[in-house]
Design an enzyme around this catalytic site. Structure first.
Site, PDB file in Angstrom:
ATOM      1  N   ASP A 145       9.567 -84.391 -31.428  1.00 23.34           N
ATOM      2  CA  ASP A 145       9.250 -83.516 -32.079  1.00 23.34           C
ATOM      3  C   ASP A 145      10.191 -84.016 -33.167  1.00 23.34           C
ATOM      4  O   ASP A 145       9.469 -83.481 -34.294  1.00 23.34           O
ATOM      5  CB  ASP A 145       9.626 -82.295 -31.880  1.00 23.34           C
ATOM      6  CG  ASP A 145      10.839 -81.273 -31.658  1.00 23.34           C
ATOM      7  OD1 ASP A 145      11.007 -80.654 -30.196  1.00 23.34           O
ATOM      8  OD2 ASP A 145      11.661 -82.458 -31.969  1.00 23.34           O
TER       9      ASP A 145
ATOM     10  N   HIS B 196      12.919 -90.662 -25.565  1.00 21.42           N
ATOM     11  CA  HIS B 196      11.865 -90.357 -24.786  1.00 21.42           C
ATOM     12  C   HIS B 196      10.390 -90.476 -25.746  1.00 21.42           C
ATOM     13  O   HIS B 196       9.435 -90.275 -26.240  1.00 21.42           O
ATOM     14  CB  HIS B 196      10.881 -89.519 -24.071  1.00 21.42           C
ATOM     15  CG  HIS B 196      12.061 -89.146 -22.555  1.00 21.42           C
ATOM     16  ND1 HIS B 196      12.268 -88.014 -22.379  1.00 21.42           N
ATOM     17  CD2 HIS B 196      12.587 -90.118 -21.873  1.00 21.42           C
ATOM     18  CE1 HIS B 196      12.566 -87.893 -21.095  1.00 21.42           C
ATOM     19  NE2 HIS B 196      12.519 -90.045 -20.560  1.00 21.42           N
TER      20      HIS B 196
ATOM     21  N   GLY C  76      18.656 -76.752 -23.159  1.00 21.63           N
ATOM     22  CA  GLY C  76      17.562 -76.337 -23.027  1.00 21.63           C
ATOM     23  C   GLY C  76      16.522 -77.141 -22.231  1.00 21.63           C
ATOM     24  O   GLY C  76      15.419 -77.737 -22.772  1.00 21.63           O
TER      25      GLY C  76
ATOM     26  N   SER D 104      15.169 -78.346 -18.233  1.00 21.99           N
ATOM     27  CA  SER D 104      15.483 -78.306 -16.799  1.00 21.99           C
ATOM     28  C   SER D 104      16.250 -78.893 -15.859  1.00 21.99           C
ATOM     29  O   SER D 104      16.199 -78.818 -14.649  1.00 21.99           O
ATOM     30  CB  SER D 104      13.862 -77.730 -16.514  1.00 21.99           C
ATOM     31  OG  SER D 104      13.435 -79.303 -16.210  1.00 21.99           O
TER      32      SER D 104
ATOM     33  N   ALA E 254      18.908 -70.657 -27.018  1.00 22.90           N
ATOM     34  CA  ALA E 254      19.216 -71.672 -27.676  1.00 22.90           C
ATOM     35  C   ALA E 254      19.862 -71.265 -29.405  1.00 22.90           C
ATOM     36  O   ALA E 254      21.052 -71.424 -29.487  1.00 22.90           O
ATOM     37  CB  ALA E 254      18.735 -72.768 -27.663  1.00 22.90           C
TER      38      ALA E 254
HETATM   39  C1  BV8 Z   1      11.608 -94.106 -14.831  1.00 19.67           C
HETATM   40  C2  BV8 Z   1       7.748 -88.285 -23.232  1.00 19.67           C
HETATM   41  C3  BV8 Z   1      11.503 -95.778 -14.106  1.00 19.67           C
HETATM   42  C4  BV8 Z   1       6.465 -87.814 -23.028  1.00 19.67           C
HETATM   43  C5  BV8 Z   1       8.376 -87.362 -21.105  1.00 19.67           C
HETATM   44  C6  BV8 Z   1      11.196 -89.237  -8.028  1.00 19.67           C
HETATM   45  C7  BV8 Z   1      12.663 -88.845  -7.976  1.00 19.67           C
HETATM   46  C8  BV8 Z   1      12.978 -89.161  -8.964  1.00 19.67           C
HETATM   47  C9  BV8 Z   1      12.366 -89.839  -9.876  1.00 19.67           C
HETATM   48  C10 BV8 Z   1      11.599 -89.765 -10.096  1.00 19.67           C
HETATM   49  C11 BV8 Z   1      11.369 -89.272  -8.481  1.00 19.67           C
HETATM   50  N1  BV8 Z   1       9.559 -90.126  -9.227  1.00 19.67           N
HETATM   51  C12 BV8 Z   1       8.786 -90.280 -10.260  1.00 19.67           C
HETATM   52  C13 BV8 Z   1      10.222 -90.547 -10.613  1.00 19.67           C
HETATM   53  C14 BV8 Z   1      10.377 -91.066 -12.322  1.00 19.67           C
HETATM   54  C15 BV8 Z   1       9.838 -89.937 -13.070  1.00 19.67           C
HETATM   55  C16 BV8 Z   1      10.171 -88.377 -13.168  1.00 19.67           C
HETATM   56  O1  BV8 Z   1      11.680 -88.092 -13.056  1.00 19.67           O
HETATM   57  N2  BV8 Z   1       9.614 -87.840 -12.253  1.00 19.67           N
HETATM   58  C17 BV8 Z   1       9.804 -86.242 -12.144  1.00 19.67           C
HETATM   59  C18 BV8 Z   1       8.744 -84.868 -12.587  1.00 19.67           C
HETATM   60  C19 BV8 Z   1      10.668 -86.041 -11.014  1.00 19.67           C
HETATM   61  N3  BV8 Z   1      10.518 -90.593 -14.454  1.00 19.67           N
HETATM   62  C20 BV8 Z   1       9.712 -91.327 -15.532  1.00 19.67           C
HETATM   63  O2  BV8 Z   1       9.166 -91.754 -15.030  1.00 19.67           O
HETATM   64  C21 BV8 Z   1      11.352 -92.235 -16.433  1.00 19.67           C
HETATM   65  N4  BV8 Z   1      11.316 -93.160 -16.413  1.00 19.67           N
HETATM   66  O3  BV8 Z   1      12.100 -93.425 -13.959  1.00 19.67           O
HETATM   67  O4  BV8 Z   1      11.246 -95.847 -14.977  1.00 19.67           O
HETATM   68  C22 BV8 Z   1      11.806 -97.100 -14.833  1.00 19.67           C
HETATM   69  C23 BV8 Z   1      12.659 -98.119 -13.987  1.00 19.67           C
HETATM   70  C24 BV8 Z   1      12.818 -99.673 -14.853  1.00 19.67           C
HETATM   71  C25 BV8 Z   1      11.105 -99.937 -14.668  1.00 19.67           C
HETATM   72  C26 BV8 Z   1      10.177 -98.821 -15.880  1.00 19.67           C
HETATM   73  C27 BV8 Z   1      10.746 -98.488 -15.468  1.00 19.67           C
HETATM   74  C28 BV8 Z   1       9.799 -91.240 -17.681  1.00 19.67           C
HETATM   75  C29 BV8 Z   1       9.984 -90.267 -17.461  1.00 19.67           C
HETATM   76  C30 BV8 Z   1       9.323 -89.797 -19.286  1.00 19.67           C
HETATM   77  C31 BV8 Z   1       8.316 -89.039 -19.273  1.00 19.67           C
HETATM   78  N5  BV8 Z   1       8.569 -88.754 -20.506  1.00 19.67           N
HETATM   79  N6  BV8 Z   1       8.147 -86.790 -22.388  1.00 19.67           N
HETATM   80  C32 BV8 Z   1       6.341 -86.804 -23.913  1.00 19.67           C
HETATM   81  O5  BV8 Z   1       6.848 -84.738 -24.876  1.00 19.67           O
HETATM   82  O6  BV8 Z   1       4.854 -86.034 -24.106  1.00 19.67           O
HETATM   83  S1  BV8 Z   1       9.198 -86.073 -20.113  1.00 19.67           S
HETATM   84  C33 BV8 Z   1       8.874 -84.800 -20.903  1.00 19.67           C
HETATM   85  O7  BV8 Z   1       9.539 -83.997 -19.504  1.00 19.67           O
HETATM   86  C34 BV8 Z   1      10.431 -84.237 -21.087  1.00 19.67           C
HETATM   87  O8  BV8 Z   1      11.079 -85.377 -22.519  1.00 19.67           O
HETATM   88  C35 BV8 Z   1      11.335 -83.955 -20.672  1.00 19.67           C
HETATM   89  O9  BV8 Z   1      11.768 -85.514 -20.397  1.00 19.67           O
HETATM   90  C36 BV8 Z   1      10.877 -83.737 -19.217  1.00 19.67           C
HETATM   91  C37 BV8 Z   1      11.225 -82.743 -18.859  1.00 19.67           C
HETATM   92  O10 BV8 Z   1      11.324 -81.225 -20.325  1.00 19.67           O
HETATM   93  P1  BV8 Z   1      12.445 -81.020 -20.520  1.00 19.67           P
HETATM   94  O11 BV8 Z   1      12.516 -81.073 -21.719  1.00 19.67           O
HETATM   95  O12 BV8 Z   1      13.818 -80.115 -19.324  1.00 19.67           O
HETATM   96  O13 BV8 Z   1      10.994 -78.851 -20.282  1.00 19.67           O
HETATM   97  P2  BV8 Z   1      11.019 -78.304 -19.760  1.00 19.67           P
HETATM   98  O14 BV8 Z   1      10.106 -77.322 -19.835  1.00 19.67           O
HETATM   99  O15 BV8 Z   1      11.011 -78.897 -17.746  1.00 19.67           O
HETATM  100  O16 BV8 Z   1      12.107 -77.245 -19.498  1.00 19.67           O
HETATM  101  C38 BV8 Z   1      12.943 -76.470 -20.798  1.00 19.67           C
HETATM  102  C39 BV8 Z   1      13.553 -75.980 -20.406  1.00 19.67           C
HETATM  103  O17 BV8 Z   1      14.335 -75.149 -21.514  1.00 19.67           O
HETATM  104  C40 BV8 Z   1      14.093 -75.232 -19.567  1.00 19.67           C
HETATM  105  O18 BV8 Z   1      15.210 -75.212 -18.474  1.00 19.67           O
HETATM  106  C41 BV8 Z   1      13.871 -73.513 -19.997  1.00 19.67           C
HETATM  107  O19 BV8 Z   1      14.616 -72.171 -19.379  1.00 19.67           O
HETATM  108  C42 BV8 Z   1      14.858 -73.668 -21.416  1.00 19.67           C
HETATM  109  N7  BV8 Z   1      14.505 -72.850 -22.564  1.00 19.67           N
HETATM  110  C43 BV8 Z   1      12.856 -72.572 -22.071  1.00 19.67           C
HETATM  111  N8  BV8 Z   1      13.002 -71.719 -24.125  1.00 19.67           N
HETATM  112  C44 BV8 Z   1      14.637 -71.462 -24.485  1.00 19.67           C
HETATM  113  C45 BV8 Z   1      15.158 -72.813 -23.149  1.00 19.67           C
HETATM  114  N9  BV8 Z   1      16.708 -72.799 -23.462  1.00 19.67           N
HETATM  115  C46 BV8 Z   1      16.906 -71.848 -24.758  1.00 19.67           C
HETATM  116  N10 BV8 Z   1      16.602 -71.648 -25.287  1.00 19.67           N
HETATM  117  C47 BV8 Z   1      15.232 -70.954 -25.186  1.00 19.67           C
HETATM  118  N11 BV8 Z   1      14.753 -70.477 -26.415  1.00 19.67           N
END
Ligand code: BV8
Length: 233
Positions: free
Chosen positions: A92, A107, A173, A175, A217
């Site tokens: 963002d 990312h 911030g 998960s 946050a």
């Molecule tokens: C890769 C960009 C390899 C686009 C995003 C099994 C095991 C391990 C890994 C994997 C697996 N299966 C697949 C994988 C790999 C995969 C992965 O991890 N999948 C997950 C679902 C299991 N990862 C990938 O594919 C990555 N690449 O591994 O490449 C490779 C190697 C060699 C060659 C080629 C490739 C790439 C992942 C990137 C994906 N892109 N975003 C876009 O934004 O649209 S991911 C996106 O979700 C975000 O960028 C971020 O990374 C991710 C998680 O989001 P968060 O930011 O944590 O947000 P979330 O909503 O989840 O949580 C919010 C948190 O804030 C909460 O805890 C909440 O309590 C808190 N909160 C809420 N309000 C507040 C607050 N905190 C404070 N104050 C508040 N007010």
């Protein structure tokens, strides 16, 4: 030897700026399947759906303002006697809007466009559409410059080097659901860094942090930054 702080941020730091998180009940993924909007396959299958998903987020992020947490991190970078690196999963641009300069977008960013024919990058227009020609090669192969699932995040070597030298690693911030970012706390811990989680609620990796503070946050980040600046000056 000067101190070094590495900070990982996720969608939660921008939640109070009005930008949706991914996994909260009304989050972005509640409205879309990850496979449909955040994978290369989803883009190939329906590029208009994916462009529209990112166009909406790009406009929303341009209208969003940084909050007290973003500003506190910019103050930390300005006043801390050592180095501060923000590794953000967010696309963002609010860290830069708040004045942070040392920011690594692992990312990618909504404000960047990429041609997947020639790898040219340029500032993204407000809205992107399938068949937009690349300004460099003319091929209709343009996409948002964000990292989708299955794609290699940006800056991994620089991040690994920073984690190996970090005295403090702070996760804010996020998960802790997505890799490789979710593993950074382990890497930092392995190299002896003090690890801190600042989050609304415990993340999946909470047990791996030496210090945790839970709350919005805009409350816990300024408090932690003030304490860190007192400790270091
Ligand atoms: C890769 C960009 C390899 C686009 C995003 C099994 C095991 C391990 C890994 C994997 C697996 N299966 C697949 C994988 C790999 C995969 C992965 O991890 N999948 C997950 C679902 C299991 N990862 C990938 O594919 C990555 N690449 O591994 O490449 C490779 C190697 C060699 C060659 C080629 C490739 C790439 C992942 C990137 C994906 N892109 N975003 C876009 O934004 O649209 S991911 C996106 O979700 C975000 O960028 C971020 O990374 C991710 C998680 O989001 P968060 O930011 O944590 O947000 P979330 O909503 O989840 O949580 C919010 C948190 O804030 C909460 O805890 C909440 O309590 C808190 N909160 C809420 N309000 C507040 C607050 N905190 C404070 N104050 C508040 N007010």
């Amino acid at each position: 030897m000067s101190q070094s702080i590495v900070i990982l941020t996720g969608a939660g730091i921008s939640a109070e700026s009005g930008l949706g998180t991914f996994r909260d009940e009304d989050g972005l993924w509640a409205q879309h399947r990850i496979e449909d909007v955040a994978t290369p396959e989803g883009f190939a299958h329906n590029p208009k759906l994916v462009h529209d998903f990112y166009n909406a987020r790009r406009v929303q992020s341009m209208e969003a303002e940084p909050n007290a947490a973003h500003f506190a991190l910019a103050e930390l970078e300005a006043k801390f006697p050592g180095t501060v690196l923000i590794v953000t999963q967010n696309v963002d641009g609010l860290h830069e809007k708040a004045g942070s300069q040392n920011v690594l977008h692992m990312h990618g960013t909504l404000h960047g466009a990429l041609c997947h024919a020639c790898d040219h990058r340029w500032p993204a227009p407000a809205t992107m559409a399938p068949h937009d020609p690349c300004p460099a090669c003319g091929t209709p192969a343009t996409r948002p410059d964000v990292v989708w699932f299955g794609e290699m995040p940006y800056g991994m070597e620089r991040i690994s080097n920073a984690l190996a030298q970090a005295d403090v690693f702070v996760s804010i911030g996020t998960s802790g659901e997505v890799y490789p970012a979710a593993n950074f706390v382990n890497e930092a811990d392995m190299f002896g860094a003090h690890t801190v989680e600042l989050n609304l609620e415990p993340s999946s990796g909470v047990s791996r942090f030496a210090e945790t503070h839970f709350g919005p946050a805009t409350q816990v980040v300024p408090e932690w930054v003030a304490a860190e600046l007192t400790r270091s000056n």
